[in-house]
Design a protein around this motif. Structure first.
Motif, PDB file in Angstrom:
ATOM      1  N   PHE A 195      27.746  79.750  71.004  1.00 15.96           N
ATOM      2  CA  PHE A 195      27.855  78.304  71.160  1.00 15.96           C
ATOM      3  C   PHE A 195      26.606  77.646  70.570  1.00 15.96           C
ATOM      4  O   PHE A 195      25.487  78.005  70.941  1.00 15.96           O
ATOM      5  CB  PHE A 195      27.973  77.914  72.634  1.00 15.96           C
ATOM      6  N   ILE A 196      26.802  76.715  69.662  1.00 17.70           N
ATOM      7  CA  ILE A 196      25.663  76.027  69.059  1.00 17.70           C
ATOM      8  C   ILE A 196      25.168  74.937  70.006  1.00 17.70           C
ATOM      9  O   ILE A 196      25.950  74.114  70.494  1.00 17.70           O
ATOM     10  CB  ILE A 196      26.047  75.416  67.701  1.00 17.70           C
ATOM     11  N   TYR A 197      23.864  74.938  70.252  1.00 20.03           N
ATOM     12  CA  TYR A 197      23.270  73.952  71.140  1.00 20.03           C
ATOM     13  C   TYR A 197      22.288  73.092  70.328  1.00 20.03           C
ATOM     14  O   TYR A 197      21.317  73.610  69.802  1.00 20.03           O
ATOM     15  CB  TYR A 197      22.517  74.646  72.271  1.00 20.03           C
ATOM     16  N   ASN A 198      22.552  71.846  70.251  1.00 21.75           N
ATOM     17  CA  ASN A 198      23.724  71.131  70.698  1.00 21.75           C
ATOM     18  C   ASN A 198      24.116  70.123  69.615  1.00 21.75           C
ATOM     19  O   ASN A 198      23.434  70.023  68.591  1.00 21.75           O
ATOM     20  CB  ASN A 198      23.454  70.397  72.010  1.00 21.75           C
ATOM     21  N   TYR A 199      25.205  69.397  69.809  1.00 23.76           N
ATOM     22  CA  TYR A 199      25.590  68.416  68.805  1.00 23.76           C
ATOM     23  C   TYR A 199      24.568  67.291  68.738  1.00 23.76           C
ATOM     24  O   TYR A 199      24.124  66.889  67.659  1.00 23.76           O
ATOM     25  CB  TYR A 199      26.978  67.847  69.094  1.00 23.76           C
ATOM     26  N   SER A 200      24.219  66.754  69.900  1.00 22.36           N
ATOM     27  CA  SER A 200      23.239  65.659  69.909  1.00 22.36           C
ATOM     28  C   SER A 200      22.532  65.614  71.250  1.00 22.36           C
ATOM     29  O   SER A 200      23.170  65.721  72.295  1.00 22.36           O
ATOM     30  CB  SER A 200      23.937  64.322  69.645  1.00 22.36           C
ATOM     31  N   ASN A 201      21.228  65.463  71.221  1.00 21.75           N
ATOM     32  CA  ASN A 201      20.484  65.280  72.464  1.00 21.75           C
ATOM     33  C   ASN A 201      19.899  63.875  72.552  1.00 21.75           C
ATOM     34  O   ASN A 201      18.962  63.621  73.289  1.00 21.75           O
ATOM     35  CB  ASN A 201      19.389  66.336  72.617  1.00 21.75           C
ATOM     36  N   VAL A 202      20.483  62.968  71.779  1.00 20.31           N
ATOM     37  CA  VAL A 202      20.149  61.545  71.872  1.00 20.31           C
ATOM     38  C   VAL A 202      21.458  60.763  71.936  1.00 20.31           C
ATOM     39  O   VAL A 202      22.543  61.302  71.699  1.00 20.31           O
ATOM     40  CB  VAL A 202      19.310  61.068  70.658  1.00 20.31           C
ATOM     41  N   ALA A 203      21.369  59.482  72.243  1.00 18.65           N
ATOM     42  CA  ALA A 203      22.571  58.671  72.449  1.00 18.65           C
ATOM     43  C   ALA A 203      23.311  58.355  71.148  1.00 18.65           C
ATOM     44  O   ALA A 203      24.506  58.055  71.166  1.00 18.65           O
ATOM     45  CB  ALA A 203      22.205  57.379  73.174  1.00 18.65           C
ATOM     46  N   ASP A 204      22.624  58.409  70.026  1.00 19.79           N
ATOM     47  CA  ASP A 204      23.231  58.041  68.749  1.00 19.79           C
ATOM     48  C   ASP A 204      24.101  59.190  68.240  1.00 19.79           C
ATOM     49  O   ASP A 204      23.601  60.193  67.727  1.00 19.79           O
ATOM     50  CB  ASP A 204      22.143  57.716  67.730  1.00 19.79           C
ATOM     51  N   LEU A 205      25.438  59.064  68.385  1.00 21.29           N
ATOM     52  CA  LEU A 205      26.345  60.139  67.989  1.00 21.29           C
ATOM     53  C   LEU A 205      26.756  60.055  66.523  1.00 21.29           C
ATOM     54  O   LEU A 205      27.469  60.919  66.022  1.00 21.29           O
ATOM     55  CB  LEU A 205      27.603  60.109  68.869  1.00 21.29           C
ATOM     56  N   ARG A 206      26.317  59.022  65.829  1.00 16.95           N
ATOM     57  CA  ARG A 206      26.644  58.884  64.404  1.00 16.95           C
ATOM     58  C   ARG A 206      25.360  58.714  63.598  1.00 16.95           C
ATOM     59  O   ARG A 206      25.255  57.837  62.742  1.00 16.95           O
ATOM     60  CB  ARG A 206      27.578  57.694  64.186  1.00 16.95           C
ATOM     61  N   ALA A 207      24.429  59.558  63.863  1.00 16.66           N
ATOM     62  CA  ALA A 207      23.130  59.445  63.211  1.00 16.66           C
ATOM     63  C   ALA A 207      23.242  59.769  61.723  1.00 16.66           C
ATOM     64  O   ALA A 207      24.009  60.635  61.318  1.00 16.66           O
ATOM     65  CB  ALA A 207      22.127  60.383  63.877  1.00 16.66           C
ATOM     66  N   ASP A 208      22.486  59.047  60.899  1.00 12.15           N
ATOM     67  CA  ASP A 208      22.459  59.330  59.464  1.00 12.15           C
ATOM     68  C   ASP A 208      21.271  60.224  59.105  1.00 12.15           C
ATOM     69  O   ASP A 208      20.990  60.477  57.947  1.00 12.15           O
ATOM     70  CB  ASP A 208      22.411  58.032  58.657  1.00 12.15           C
ATOM     71  N   ARG A 209      20.585  60.715  60.109  1.00 13.12           N
ATOM     72  CA  ARG A 209      19.468  61.638  59.928  1.00 13.12           C
ATOM     73  C   ARG A 209      19.296  62.383  61.244  1.00 13.12           C
ATOM     74  O   ARG A 209      19.794  61.941  62.274  1.00 13.12           O
ATOM     75  CB  ARG A 209      18.177  60.888  59.578  1.00 13.12           C
ATOM     76  N   PHE A 210      18.619  63.527  61.222  1.00 15.82           N
ATOM     77  CA  PHE A 210      18.482  64.244  62.481  1.00 15.82           C
ATOM     78  C   PHE A 210      17.489  63.529  63.384  1.00 15.82           C
ATOM     79  O   PHE A 210      16.492  62.997  62.930  1.00 15.82           O
ATOM     80  CB  PHE A 210      18.097  65.714  62.264  1.00 15.82           C
ATOM     81  N   ARG A 211      17.829  63.529  64.656  1.00 12.09           N
ATOM     82  CA  ARG A 211      16.995  62.894  65.669  1.00 12.09           C
ATOM     83  C   ARG A 211      16.871  63.849  66.844  1.00 12.09           C
ATOM     84  O   ARG A 211      17.815  64.527  67.214  1.00 12.09           O
ATOM     85  CB  ARG A 211      17.598  61.571  66.122  1.00 12.09           C
ATOM     86  N   GLY A 212      15.703  63.889  67.438  1.00 14.84           N
ATOM     87  CA  GLY A 212      15.470  64.879  68.475  1.00 14.84           C
ATOM     88  C   GLY A 212      15.102  66.212  67.854  1.00 14.84           C
ATOM     89  O   GLY A 212      15.079  66.372  66.637  1.00 14.84           O
ATOM     90  N   ASP A 213      14.845  67.201  68.675  1.00 13.98           N
ATOM     91  CA  ASP A 213      14.340  68.474  68.148  1.00 13.98           C
ATOM     92  C   ASP A 213      15.399  69.561  68.100  1.00 13.98           C
ATOM     93  O   ASP A 213      15.152  70.644  67.569  1.00 13.98           O
ATOM     94  CB  ASP A 213      13.142  68.952  68.974  1.00 13.98           C
ATOM     95  N   LEU A 214      16.616  69.316  68.621  1.00 12.34           N
ATOM     96  CA  LEU A 214      17.617  70.379  68.639  1.00 12.34           C
ATOM     97  C   LEU A 214      18.979  69.970  68.098  1.00 12.34           C
ATOM     98  O   LEU A 214      19.669  70.783  67.496  1.00 12.34           O
ATOM     99  CB  LEU A 214      17.793  70.919  70.067  1.00 12.34           C
ATOM    100  N   GLY A 215      19.422  68.755  68.349  1.00  7.99           N
ATOM    101  CA  GLY A 215      20.768  68.365  67.952  1.00  7.99           C
ATOM    102  C   GLY A 215      20.983  68.463  66.444  1.00  7.99           C
ATOM    103  O   GLY A 215      20.108  68.145  65.657  1.00  7.99           O
TER     104      GLY A 215
END
Length: 289
Positions: A195-215
């Protein structure tokens, strides 16, 4: 305070595993001196022995340490078994996972439906309130398999096994290779899921760049590899390794090693086995009588 495991005339004292956590370490004028206490705290009669805390664990005898670890294992095994039975009673049909294997003794997790581990590539450390420093290294450059063998060393033989958290630090520019390598390795080890962790660890589910350290939301060089990695695993493009290395250990041996390596010593620690062997063979731990 520490108690040597054996006598030696020419020995080294190592400060190891410091890279597993962020921070600055400095040592000066290190020396060895006799002192401390191994056994019961001064003035405490045997009938009044209290719980053994992490702070005084190293000051207790090996027998006390072993008994304490057995006690903790029994309590934990009872808890996980009771929770699993409760979930079954209320109608749950999904396989039940207790916790990741290196957090818990093997005997406790052997009662669960599936074994589990977590694996991450790349370390990071906070520089200040606004900046983080992260590794930017390719996994494929590590001839020992980087972090891939880590989970294999904690699989119980004959039990289903999954990795419920697999992640790559977002700033890693080599991340495209990581999912392909993990799913190929999972196939080689004949695991049941990743299981890949994770899709997003911030509220922005349509980010145009990576945000956070894992999503990996917005991490487009990972998106490129996700579909072929999944297909490779599901189709069985990489066959399971023909040979399996099974490291057997008795419950007493597991407890003895747990004093030094944590609740669930890996196959590599139990047998002094190089982790790179997992790049060629399936690895598993078996519990002997």
């Amino acid at each position: 305070v520490f108690h040597p495991m054996a006598a030696a005339t020419d020995a080294e004292l190592l400060f190891a595993n410091l890279g597993s956590a962020g921070g600055l370490f400095a040592f000066a004028n290190v020396s060895l001196r006799r002192g401390g206490a191994i056994g019961l705290p001064r003035g405490v009669p045997a009938k009044d022995v209290d719980i053994v805390t992490r702070a005084d664990f190293a000051q207790r005898t090996a027998k006390v340490q072993d008994d304490w670890l057995r006690f903790l294992g029994d309590v934990e095994a009872g808890y996980f078994a009771e929770m699993r039975d409760f979930l079954r009673e209320i109608g749950l049909r999904a396989p039940v996972v207790g916790t990741q294997q290196n957090y818990s003794q093997y005997a406790a997790q052997a009662r669960m439906d599936v074994g589990d581990m977590h694996v991450y590539w790349g370390r990071h450390a906070r520089v200040d309130d606004t900046w983080w420093q992260m590794d930017n290294r390719p996994m494929i450059a590590d001839r020992n398999g980087a972090v891939l063998p880590r989970a294999a060393g904690h699989r119980l033989d004959g039990r289903p096994f999954i990795v419920t958290e697999w992640g790559v630090k977002s700033a890693n520019t080599y991340a495209t290779e990581a999912d392909l390598m993990m799913f190929a390795f999972a196939s080689l080890q004949d695991w049941d899921g990743v299981f890949i962790y994770n899709y997003s660890n911030v509220a922005d589910l349509r980010a145009d760049r990576f945000r956070g350290d894992l999503g990996f939301n917005g991490h487009w060089n990972r998106f490129v590899a996700l579909v072929p990695a999944a297909l490779m695993f599901l189709r069985g493009d990489v066959r399971a390794a023909q040979r399996s290395i099974q490291v057997s250990a008795t419950p007493d041996r597991l407890i003895s090693f747990a004093r030094r390596f944590g609740p669930a010593p890996s196959a590599y620690q139990l047998a002094d086995l190089p982790p790179r062997y997992a790049l060629h063979h399936r690895i598993a731990v078996t519990i002997g009588p």
